[in-house]
Write a protein that holds these residues in place. Structure first.
Motif, PDB file in Angstrom:
ATOM      1  N   LEU A  10      -9.324   5.749 -26.841  1.00 39.69           N
ATOM      2  CA  LEU A  10      -8.460   6.002 -27.772  1.00 39.69           C
ATOM      3  C   LEU A  10      -7.483   4.882 -27.958  1.00 39.69           C
ATOM      4  CD1 LEU A  10      -8.060   9.645 -28.394  1.00 39.69           C
ATOM      5  CD2 LEU A  10      -9.325   8.196 -29.714  1.00 39.69           C
ATOM      6  N   MET A  11      -6.835   4.463 -26.744  1.00 39.31           N
ATOM      7  CA  MET A  11      -6.124   3.292 -26.682  1.00 39.31           C
ATOM      8  C   MET A  11      -6.552   2.052 -27.079  1.00 39.31           C
ATOM      9  SD  MET A  11      -3.110   4.927 -26.039  1.00 39.31           S
ATOM     10  CE  MET A  11      -2.255   3.565 -25.874  1.00 39.31           C
ATOM     11  N   TYR A  12      -7.870   1.880 -26.529  1.00 41.23           N
ATOM     12  CA  TYR A  12      -8.623   0.540 -27.054  1.00 41.23           C
ATOM     13  C   TYR A  12      -8.844   0.441 -28.455  1.00 41.23           C
ATOM     14  CZ  TYR A  12     -12.276  -2.901 -27.580  1.00 41.23           C
ATOM     15  OH  TYR A  12     -13.089  -3.835 -27.953  1.00 41.23           O
ATOM     16  N   LEU A  13      -9.231   1.722 -29.112  1.00 38.42           N
ATOM     17  CA  LEU A  13      -9.491   1.644 -30.384  1.00 38.42           C
ATOM     18  C   LEU A  13      -8.203   1.496 -31.251  1.00 38.42           C
ATOM     19  CD1 LEU A  13     -12.366   4.300 -30.674  1.00 38.42           C
ATOM     20  CD2 LEU A  13     -12.642   1.802 -30.994  1.00 38.42           C
ATOM     21  N   GLN A  14      -7.196   1.988 -30.838  1.00 40.72           N
ATOM     22  CA  GLN A  14      -5.652   1.713 -31.405  1.00 40.72           C
ATOM     23  C   GLN A  14      -5.324   0.377 -31.325  1.00 40.72           C
ATOM     24  OE1 GLN A  14      -3.893   3.812 -33.168  1.00 40.72           O
ATOM     25  NE2 GLN A  14      -2.836   2.156 -33.908  1.00 40.72           N
ATOM     26  N   SER A  15      -5.461  -0.459 -30.248  1.00 41.06           N
ATOM     27  CA  SER A  15      -5.168  -1.591 -30.103  1.00 41.06           C
ATOM     28  C   SER A  15      -6.280  -2.620 -31.105  1.00 41.06           C
ATOM     29  CB  SER A  15      -5.467  -2.275 -28.786  1.00 41.06           C
ATOM     30  OG  SER A  15      -6.689  -2.308 -28.317  1.00 41.06           O
ATOM     31  N   LYS A  16      -7.503  -2.184 -31.149  1.00 44.39           N
ATOM     32  CA  LYS A  16      -8.385  -2.907 -32.220  1.00 44.39           C
ATOM     33  C   LYS A  16      -7.775  -2.811 -33.676  1.00 44.39           C
ATOM     34  CE  LYS A  16     -11.917  -4.523 -31.767  1.00 44.39           C
ATOM     35  NZ  LYS A  16     -12.264  -5.995 -31.856  1.00 44.39           N
TER      36      LYS A  16
END
Length: 155
Positions: free
Chosen positions: A22-28
């Motif tokens: 979720l953190m990765y997708l939020q950064s994207k």
């Protein structure tokens, strides 16, 4: 005792992996316009389903989304969860990935959620034809949401 310890370790790993994803997708989403990500949770705020697509996928769906291939793996990943790919073919006969989903299960409710999420992300453009593997729950959800689309089963 070993089973309880192993189950606890697995829960902790899934929770940290879910958080990292979720953190990765939020950064994207923060760095890319038109990036789209949605997720649903179980009780106790545990991650159930997660859908994502990037801006290039949106563009390709708008151009080539008349035929949608709805393909599901059979729990071959480390989490034993179905991975669903929404794909099509462009005018050069190259594969286009329209969206990716990690599902909690293969129920009609999960398929309904993912199809509605796909449609929300793609501006509600319905495909003309849909190719699937013939899963009964998937077919029921597709027939309910896309009553005017042609449904075909891949062999």
């Amino acid at each position: 005792m070993y089973n309880r310890i192993d189950a606890k370790r697995q829960d902790e790993a899934f929770e940290s992996d879910s958080h990292a994803a979720l953190m990765y997708l939020q950064s994207k989403a923060n760095s890319e316009t038109n990036f789209y990500c949605r997720f649903s949770t179980y009780e106790k705020d545990r991650l159930a389903n997660i859908f994502w697509r990037d801006s290039h996928s949106l563009f390709e769906y708008q151009c080539f989304g008349d035929v949608l291939v709805f393909d599901s793996t059979y729990k071959t990943n480390a989490y034993a969860k179905p991975l669903v790919l929404f794909v099509g073919v462009n005018n050069h006969r190259a594969t286009c990935v329209f969206g990716v989903v990690l599902l909690s299960n293969e129920t009609m409710q999960s398929y309904r959620w993912v199809i509605n999420t796909l449609m929300d992300s793609m501006g509600h453009k319905h495909p003309i034809s849909i190719l699937t593997d013939g899963d009964k729950a998937m077919r029921q959800a597709l027939d309910e949401i896309f009553p005017n689309s042609q449904h075909r089963i891949c062999g």
